[in-house]
Design an enzyme around this catalytic site. Structure first.
Site, mmCIF file in Angstrom:
data_model
loop_
_atom_site.group_PDB
_atom_site.id
_atom_site.type_symbol
_atom_site.label_atom_id
_atom_site.label_comp_id
_atom_site.label_asym_id
_atom_site.label_seq_id
_atom_site.Cartn_x
_atom_site.Cartn_y
_atom_site.Cartn_z
ATOM 1 C CE LYS A 185 39.747 38.384 34.398
ATOM 2 N NZ LYS A 185 39.879 37.967 32.980
ATOM 3 C CE1 TYR A 220 45.984 20.746 63.670
ATOM 4 C CE2 TYR A 220 46.077 22.365 61.902
ATOM 5 C CZ TYR A 220 45.505 21.897 63.072
ATOM 6 O OH TYR A 220 44.475 22.578 63.646
HETATM 7 C C1 LIG Z 1 40.871 38.613 32.269
HETATM 8 C C2 LIG Z 1 40.730 39.103 30.885
HETATM 9 C C3 LIG Z 1 41.487 40.197 30.410
HETATM 10 C C4 LIG Z 1 42.604 40.827 31.197
HETATM 11 O O1 LIG Z 1 43.806 40.123 31.022
HETATM 12 P P1 LIG Z 1 45.168 40.565 31.709
HETATM 13 O O2 LIG Z 1 46.164 39.594 31.218
HETATM 14 O O3 LIG Z 1 44.946 40.467 33.178
HETATM 15 O O4 LIG Z 1 45.428 41.976 31.291
HETATM 16 C C5 LIG Z 1 41.189 40.688 29.146
HETATM 17 N N1 LIG Z 1 40.238 40.107 28.372
HETATM 18 C C6 LIG Z 1 39.535 39.041 28.784
HETATM 19 C C7 LIG Z 1 38.534 38.433 27.862
HETATM 20 C C8 LIG Z 1 39.761 38.481 30.037
HETATM 21 O O5 LIG Z 1 39.072 37.406 30.431
#
Ligand SMILES: *Cc1c(COP(=O)(O)O)cnc(C)c1O
Length: 369
Positions: free
Chosen positions: A38, A264
């Site tokens: 993601k 700035y």
């Molecule tokens: C983002 C996510 C993961 C991955 O988690 P990590 O700590 O990055 O391994 C797994 N399950 C769900 C539901 C998530 O939203």
């Protein structure tokens, strides 16, 4: 390795392969592996990362939103893709692209069944999300009977997975809470398994869960952060290799006199004669404004150069007094010399936010395995 001539995020696919193999071994034999890609694969480009992970043998992918899953399909990724957080208006697109939705509420369940029936689906795979204490998305225990009732009235969908998400798998002080979540998950999942009479994929652990609660791997694990080289714990980090190095170059060098100011709001005032360098990246690239005014720095030819003044949208200025360097020299923002975890701490955040926040404007370059 060629020196960079612009700001790039250099991504080491060999390190990705190393991390994948490490986590896969930790997950245990016979356990499926879902790679979480993601948010542009936590800033690393989900298409490139998913292609590499596919070649390495990942079983499943997970993304937050439907558009991210569609982008994997458009790139030719054929493995199952779990959409963690779909909305009801996405359901046609999900089915058209053979994506697997997370069903987290009764509304979503009813709407998905409606769409699947309208499109003439039979046994369309879905994952039921169970809320075991994170209190973000998912059915809680008293709602299970409703889930079962809706399922018994349709043949359009079939449960392919039952899953939950841990709230504090990296935190040893919360061990009791986490074990409670795992037990609640087992109990809720088996209530459903006993009612439906078949065994879907059970999955609950993320990266820290894989390492800290190996007994809770069930049928599948879901790893994101660990694939990119971080484990939320120095002990785990030892076994992982960060895949990203953020590099830039020295655009211009200037000499300042006592009393001259930088950037700035004239936030930095020189007390003595100093030499400064301007670098082509700023907060629009994901360099938090929190890092300015000497809260952090970069490495030039192996030497630390503190950020002076305020971080601008497209530029930062660093103090290079006493550092031998020239315009065009390479600068390391994070990487081996400056770990992301340190850099994130200085910005008042965590590695997740820092790497996911490197904007799309920064070119990604890949080192093959
Ligand atoms: C983002 C996510 C993961 C991955 O988690 P990590 O700590 O990055 O391994 C797994 N399950 C769900 C539901 C998530 O939203």
């Amino acid at each position: 390795m060629q020196k960079t001539r612009e700001t790039v995020l250099e991504i080491d696919l060999g390190a990705l392969a190393h991390n994948y193999r490490y986590l896969r071994e930790k997950a245990g034999k016979g356990v499926k592996f879902l790679g979480v890609v993601k948010a542009f694969a936590y800033g690393n480009d989900e298409v490139v990362i998913a292609k590499k992970l596919s070649a390495l043998g990942v079983d499943y992918f997970g993304v937050a939103y439907t558009s991210e899953g569609v982008s994997l399909r458009k790139a030719g990724i054929e493995k199952p893709v779990l959409i963690l957080h779909p909305q009801s208006f996405n359901f046609e697109e999900i089915i058209e692209n053979c994506l697997e939705p997370s069903i987290y509420s009764e509304f979503v369940l009813k709407e998905f069944i409606k769409t699947a029936e309208r499109l003439g689906q039979k046994d369309y795979p879905v994952h039921i999300k169970l809320n075991t204490g994170l209190n973000r998305l998912g059915f809680s225990e008293p709602e299970i009977s409703k889930v079962l009732e809706h399922l018994s009235n349709t043949t359009a969908i079939r449960i392919k997975g039952l899953y939950s998400h841990l709230a504090a798998s990296e935190d040893w002080k919360e061990r009791e809470f986490t074990l409670g979540q795992i037990n609640r998950f087992r109990k809720m999942a088996f209530e459903i398994v006993n009612a439906i009479g078949y065994h879907p994929l059970l999955h609950i652990t993320n990266t820290s869960g894989i390492v800290n609660y190996p007994e809770a791997a069930f049928d599948m694990v879901r790893a994101g952060l660990g694939l990119y080289g971080f484990g939320n714990d120095p002990e785990i980090d030892k076994h992982l290799k960060p895949i990203g190095t953020l590099k830039t170059i020295v655009s211009q060098i200037m000499k300042l006199q006592p009393g001259d100011t930088v950037g700035y709001n004239r936030a930095y005032k020189a007390q003595e004669e100093i030499t400064i360098a301007t670098l082509p990246l700023g907060y629009a690239d994901g360099i938090s404004r929190q890092l300015g005014n000497e809260r952090s720095g970069v490495y030039i030819n192996g030497y630390f150069a503190p950020l002076i003044g305020n971080v601008c949208m497209d530029m930062i200025m660093v103090n290079i007094s006493g550092i031998a360097c020239e315009e065009g020299d390479e600068v390391i923002v994070f990487g081996k010399e400056q770990p992301v975890t340190e850099f994130a701490k200085q910005a008042g955040t965590i590695s997740y936010e820092l790497i996911a926040g490197i904007s799309q404007r920064v070119k990604r370059v890949y080192l093959p395995e």
